[in-house]
Scaffold this motif. Structure first.
Motif, PDB file in Angstrom:
ATOM      1  N   VAL A 210      40.934  31.442  49.831  1.00 13.79           N
ATOM      2  CA  VAL A 210      39.722  31.957  49.185  1.00 13.79           C
ATOM      3  C   VAL A 210      38.487  31.290  49.759  1.00 13.79           C
ATOM      4  O   VAL A 210      37.500  31.952  50.140  1.00 13.79           O
ATOM      5  CB  VAL A 210      39.805  31.732  47.662  1.00 13.79           C
ATOM      6  N   ARG A 211      38.507  29.970  49.825  1.00 13.11           N
ATOM      7  CA  ARG A 211      37.354  29.243  50.345  1.00 13.11           C
ATOM      8  C   ARG A 211      37.094  29.589  51.810  1.00 13.11           C
ATOM      9  O   ARG A 211      35.938  29.725  52.236  1.00 13.11           O
ATOM     10  CB  ARG A 211      37.583  27.743  50.185  1.00 13.11           C
ATOM     11  N   ALA A 212      38.158  29.739  52.578  1.00  9.61           N
ATOM     12  CA  ALA A 212      37.989  30.064  53.995  1.00  9.61           C
ATOM     13  C   ALA A 212      37.344  31.429  54.172  1.00  9.61           C
ATOM     14  O   ALA A 212      36.423  31.593  54.985  1.00  9.61           O
ATOM     15  CB  ALA A 212      39.354  30.024  54.696  1.00  9.61           C
ATOM     16  N   ALA A 562      37.581  45.980  49.884  1.00  4.40           N
ATOM     17  CA  ALA A 562      36.794  45.713  48.682  1.00  4.40           C
ATOM     18  C   ALA A 562      37.581  44.854  47.700  1.00  4.40           C
ATOM     19  O   ALA A 562      37.035  43.935  47.081  1.00  4.40           O
ATOM     20  CB  ALA A 562      36.386  47.031  48.031  1.00  4.40           C
ATOM     21  N   PHE A 563      38.875  45.139  47.556  1.00  2.83           N
ATOM     22  CA  PHE A 563      39.704  44.347  46.641  1.00  2.83           C
ATOM     23  C   PHE A 563      39.907  42.932  47.159  1.00  2.83           C
ATOM     24  O   PHE A 563      39.721  41.951  46.428  1.00  2.83           O
ATOM     25  CB  PHE A 563      41.059  45.022  46.439  1.00  2.83           C
ATOM     26  N   GLU A 564      40.286  42.818  48.433  1.00  6.32           N
ATOM     27  CA  GLU A 564      40.560  41.492  48.993  1.00  6.32           C
ATOM     28  C   GLU A 564      39.321  40.603  48.946  1.00  6.32           C
ATOM     29  O   GLU A 564      39.406  39.431  48.575  1.00  6.32           O
ATOM     30  CB  GLU A 564      41.059  41.638  50.443  1.00  6.32           C
ATOM     31  N   SER A 565      38.174  41.138  49.328  1.00  2.00           N
ATOM     32  CA  SER A 565      36.958  40.325  49.357  1.00  2.00           C
ATOM     33  C   SER A 565      36.372  40.125  47.965  1.00  2.00           C
ATOM     34  O   SER A 565      35.927  39.022  47.625  1.00  2.00           O
ATOM     35  CB  SER A 565      35.920  40.965  50.281  1.00  2.00           C
ATOM     36  N   GLY A 566      36.350  41.192  47.139  1.00  2.00           N
ATOM     37  CA  GLY A 566      35.784  41.082  45.800  1.00  2.00           C
ATOM     38  C   GLY A 566      36.532  40.087  44.937  1.00  2.00           C
ATOM     39  O   GLY A 566      35.934  39.293  44.201  1.00  2.00           O
ATOM     40  N   HIS A 567      37.868  40.114  45.022  1.00  2.00           N
ATOM     41  CA  HIS A 567      38.677  39.178  44.242  1.00  2.00           C
ATOM     42  C   HIS A 567      38.407  37.749  44.684  1.00  2.00           C
ATOM     43  O   HIS A 567      38.209  36.846  43.855  1.00  2.00           O
ATOM     44  CB  HIS A 567      40.162  39.508  44.428  1.00  2.00           C
ATOM     45  N   ARG A 568      38.356  37.520  45.987  1.00  2.00           N
ATOM     46  CA  ARG A 568      38.160  36.157  46.480  1.00  2.00           C
ATOM     47  C   ARG A 568      36.764  35.641  46.146  1.00  2.00           C
ATOM     48  O   ARG A 568      36.590  34.467  45.814  1.00  2.00           O
ATOM     49  CB  ARG A 568      38.414  36.113  47.985  1.00  2.00           C
ATOM     50  N   ASP A 569      35.755  36.495  46.285  1.00  2.00           N
ATOM     51  CA  ASP A 569      34.395  36.057  45.980  1.00  2.00           C
ATOM     52  C   ASP A 569      34.266  35.674  44.509  1.00  2.00           C
ATOM     53  O   ASP A 569      33.667  34.648  44.168  1.00  2.00           O
ATOM     54  CB  ASP A 569      33.400  37.154  46.322  1.00  2.00           C
ATOM     55  N   LEU A 570      34.836  36.473  43.619  1.00  2.00           N
ATOM     56  CA  LEU A 570      34.768  36.174  42.192  1.00  2.00           C
ATOM     57  C   LEU A 570      35.578  34.922  41.869  1.00  2.00           C
ATOM     58  O   LEU A 570      35.134  34.059  41.091  1.00  2.00           O
ATOM     59  CB  LEU A 570      35.285  37.375  41.399  1.00  2.00           C
ATOM     60  N   HIS A 572      36.156  32.479  43.841  1.00  2.00           N
ATOM     61  CA  HIS A 572      35.408  31.342  44.381  1.00  2.00           C
ATOM     62  C   HIS A 572      34.279  30.938  43.441  1.00  2.00           C
ATOM     63  O   HIS A 572      34.012  29.740  43.252  1.00  2.00           O
ATOM     64  CB  HIS A 572      34.850  31.720  45.759  1.00  2.00           C
ATOM     65  N   GLN A 573      33.597  31.910  42.849  1.00  2.00           N
ATOM     66  CA  GLN A 573      32.545  31.594  41.886  1.00  2.00           C
ATOM     67  C   GLN A 573      33.093  30.822  40.693  1.00  2.00           C
ATOM     68  O   GLN A 573      32.481  29.850  40.221  1.00  2.00           O
ATOM     69  CB  GLN A 573      31.890  32.884  41.387  1.00  2.00           C
ATOM     70  N   ILE A 574      34.255  31.265  40.194  1.00  2.00           N
ATOM     71  CA  ILE A 574      34.817  30.636  38.997  1.00  2.00           C
ATOM     72  C   ILE A 574      35.295  29.222  39.305  1.00  2.00           C
ATOM     73  O   ILE A 574      35.046  28.282  38.537  1.00  2.00           O
ATOM     74  CB  ILE A 574      35.969  31.484  38.427  1.00  2.00           C
TER      75      ILE A 574
END
Length: 700
Positions: A210-212, A562-570, A572-574
């Motif tokens: 996720v961070r990467a 959209a799923f792969e990036s959206g899930h990881r970005d969210l 990462h925020q949490i």
């Protein structure tokens, strides 16, 4: 040796810090000199611009400058429109300006990246243009032109200094970071092919992935501003990130399956899948090179070997139909992982071997950010009421420096709203600003009056001004103090053309600035920022679970990325605002893995349902299973788990019944349904509290 290493790191850090200080000071004084040479009214505005956009890496400077320029032009145009609508209605003018600044602050919180600077500056520039001209509307156009000219001068000078004086580019950082993540993932895949991976290790691998992914996208978005080759390769870099994320998801799902089979006493099937891994393991073996080009060739050669080996291993399980189904599901997942890994490595090889523009068409991919609208609305409301209160106070008291308080509130309401502790950040900025104002007073009324000319201006301000950029390089230990000091010094020094020295005006402006910052801090106390709060954590967790609903219902074109990036970005925020090792952190990790696996399996299932000629009854039952899983993750409870488990089981039974007459279309669907059933019944997953405890449902 350790002392030498620490000393070497310290000296390297100090060298980089003082290079940044030198570049900042050079940009400051070059901007001031050009402003005076061009007879601009307020050189301080251009110098403040330099203070805001300067960064050790030139790509960051150019990115901030680009969005700041857009925000400045937008704010100036809105200021002209505002003054044209309300030239003599001060109350409506302040109300409209407060609304605009509030919306800009909300936009800054919503976007969170360098676009946030554009929104902050759109509000700040409108206030800078409108407020001084409120008593004389005829000056509005000249004021707007002067402010735009001063800001653009600061942007240009900062960009040139950053690009020409000891430039530190982001392109090398991006390449180095991307290769580090590539090697880390290859090492993980190589080391874990010998058997199952503990869930804790999978959670840490997911967190690193996720961070990467987020880090690579952030770097790519900035490096395109500084390097034409990076712009030409930008879409391929995004595609590489997509393939990295897709391969990582399949890798994690495969090891989840192996872990479940071993816990469910299906060791033969698990061992068969581990043996099926052998061709991929040999391609990644330590004896072989992990260089992308030869590795891509070895992985490409694995495909035929996987098919042959799968047929051989399948023959050993023919006497046990249930085990055969689980093996077929795992074999499908393994072939998907091998194919995605090969695609990822092949694109990595292409990017390393090819310079400049890459030939051939590339997929259009977009990194989807998961932004929270409610947090943005709260920030907009807080800034609106802050500006409205300060504006009303200014109109009622006719305080000449009231506009200065409003300007400081405008700037920091947007900049600090994205932090997790805005009250503390405001306090640090306030302390730095007070110190900067005090240093500015010493320069303005002790050192400068005795000199004449630009050289004396430099000598009278340099010793005290250099403290601000240096403190900025220590932002990890003194967050906000350096920025506050620099802005306080430059803003209070208020270089003009010609320069004036008025101690009463200086003190009044300093008190107004500090008052504006204090009101901003009070606003954060009355309407707290939601970033990092428990309320936002629960809300974001709900949004995270709804990523499964998106995977189940959104249109298929572009949905994978959209799923792969959206899930990881969210995610990462949490995780940024979740204490490591806490119950919240453990819950987040468990849900992150479950959502990732289920969402990706639903995507693959929907894709097979669209592309294959399925029997109508199979399609209907599979769609019911998809909808039931979406409802389960939206609001998890035991009833919805039972409903989802029943729907998936019914779909599996129907597909098995139709398998002999439509194997080509039904086999992929069956594999994904089996994967979803295993994930549902995983008693170590986030769904464990909702699993109904009967024997059939416990079957791995």
């Amino acid at each position: 040796m350790r002392r030498r290493s620490r000393m070497s790191l310290f000296l390297t850090g100090e060298r980089q810090a003082w290079i940044f200080v030198f570049k900042c000071l050079l940009a400051f004084y070059l901007t001031a000199w050009l402003s005076m040479l061009l007879q601009l009214q307020q050189p301080a505005t251009a110098m403040i611009t330099v203070a805001i956009v300067m960064h050790p890496q030139r790509g960051m400077v150019l990115a901030k400058s680009f969005y700041r320029a857009i925000g400045t032009v937008t704010g100036s145009l809105f200021a002209l429109l505002l003054m044209a609508l309300f030239p003599q209605q001060s109350e409506l003018l302040v109300l409209s300006l407060s609304l605009w600044v509030g919306l800009c602050s909300g936009g800054a919180v919503f976007h969170r990246n360098f676009r946030a600077y554009g929104f902050v500056l759109a509000g700040y520039t409108a206030a800078v243009v409108v407020l001084p001209a409120a008593s004389d509307p005829h000056r509005i156009f000249d004021t707007a032109m002067l402010r735009v000219s001063e800001v653009m001068l600061g942007i240009v000078v900062a960009a040139l200094v950053s690009d020409m004086v000891w430039p530190e580019g982001l392109r090398d950082v991006l390449q180095r970071t991307e290769r580090e993540h590539y090697e880390d993932f290859m090492a993980l895949a190589r080391e874990s092919l010998l058997g199952s991976i503990p869930r804790a290790q999978l959670e840490q691998a997911h967190l690193r992935c996720v961070r990467a992914a987020v880090q690579l996208e952030d770097l790519r978005a900035s490096v395109v501003f500084e390097d034409p080759q990076a712009r030409a390769r930008s879409s391929r870099m995004r595609l590489l990130n997509l393939r990295y994320m897709a391969a990582a998801t399949s890798f994690q799902s495969l090891h989840h399956l192996i872990n479940r089979l071993e816990r469910g006493h299906h060791g033969r099937t698990a061992q068969a899948l581990i043996q099926l891994y052998a061709p991929v393991g040999e391609a990644l073996a330590p004896a072989g090179s992990l260089a992308p080009r030869p590795l891509a060739a070895r992985l490409d050669a694995c495909e035929e070997r996987l098919q042959v080996r799968a047929a051989q291993l399948r023959a050993t399980l023919r006497q046990e139909p249930d085990l055969l189904l689980e093996f077929d599901s795992g074999a499908t997942l393994l072939r998907r992982f091998a194919g995605e890994l090969c695609d990822f490595v092949a694109l990595e090889a292409t990017l390393r071997d090819t310079q400049g523009h890459l030939p051939g068409a590339s997929e259009r991919v977009v990194f989807r950010r998961s932004n929270d609208r409610v947090a943005a609305l709260i920030a907009a409301a807080r800034t609106f009421f802050t500006m409205l209160g300060l504006g009303a106070f200014w109109l009622m008291t006719a305080w000449p420096s009231g506009t200065t308080a409003m300007l400081l509130a405008t700037l920091f309401s947007g900049l600090l709203a994205t932090t997790s502790a805005p009250v503390a950040a405001t306090a640090n900025t306030l302390a730095g600003f007070a110190l900067g104002a005090l240093a500015s007073y010493v320069s303005a009324f002790v050192l400068l009056p005795g000199g004449d000319g630009f050289v004396m201006l430099v000598l009278g301000t340099l010793p005290l001004l250099m403290i601000g950029p240096y403190l900025t390089t220590r932002n990890a230990t003194l967050p906000g103090v350096g920025t506050g000091y620099t802005l306080g010094f430059v803003l209070m020094l208020a270089l003009k053309n010609p320069m004036t020295y008025e101690s009463e005006r200086f003190i009044n402006e300093a008190l107004a600035s500090l008052f504006g910052l204090m009101v901003t801090g009070m606003a954060f106390m009355v309407i707290p920022a939601v970033v990092g709060t428990r309320w936002l954590w629960r809300r974001q967790m709900q949004q995270l679970r709804r990523q499964v609903q998106r995977a189940a219902t959104a249109p298929m074109p572009g949905l994978l990325y959209a799923f792969e990036s959206g899930h990881r970005d969210l995610f990462h925020q949490i995780v940024q605002h979740t204490r490591h090792g806490s119950a919240s952190s453990r819950s987040l990790m468990a849900w992150g893995l479950a959502i990732h696996e289920c969402g990706r399996a639903l995507l693959e299932l929907r894709q097979d349902m669209e592309s294959a000629a399925l029997p109508p009854d199979v399609r209907a039952l599979a769609q019911q299973a998809v909808q039931a899983l979406a409802q389960l993750y939206d609001e998890p409870d035991k009833a919805r788990w039972t409903q989802a488990d029943r729907a998936v089981e019914c779909a599996i039974v129907r597909v098995c019944h139709s398998l002999p007459r439509a194997r080509a279309s039904c086999q992929p669907v069956l594999s994904h349904l089996l994967q979803l059933r295993n994930a549902l019944r995983d008693d170590e997953s986030a769904l464990a509290p909702y699993i109904v405890g009967h024997a059939d449902n416990r079957r791995a």
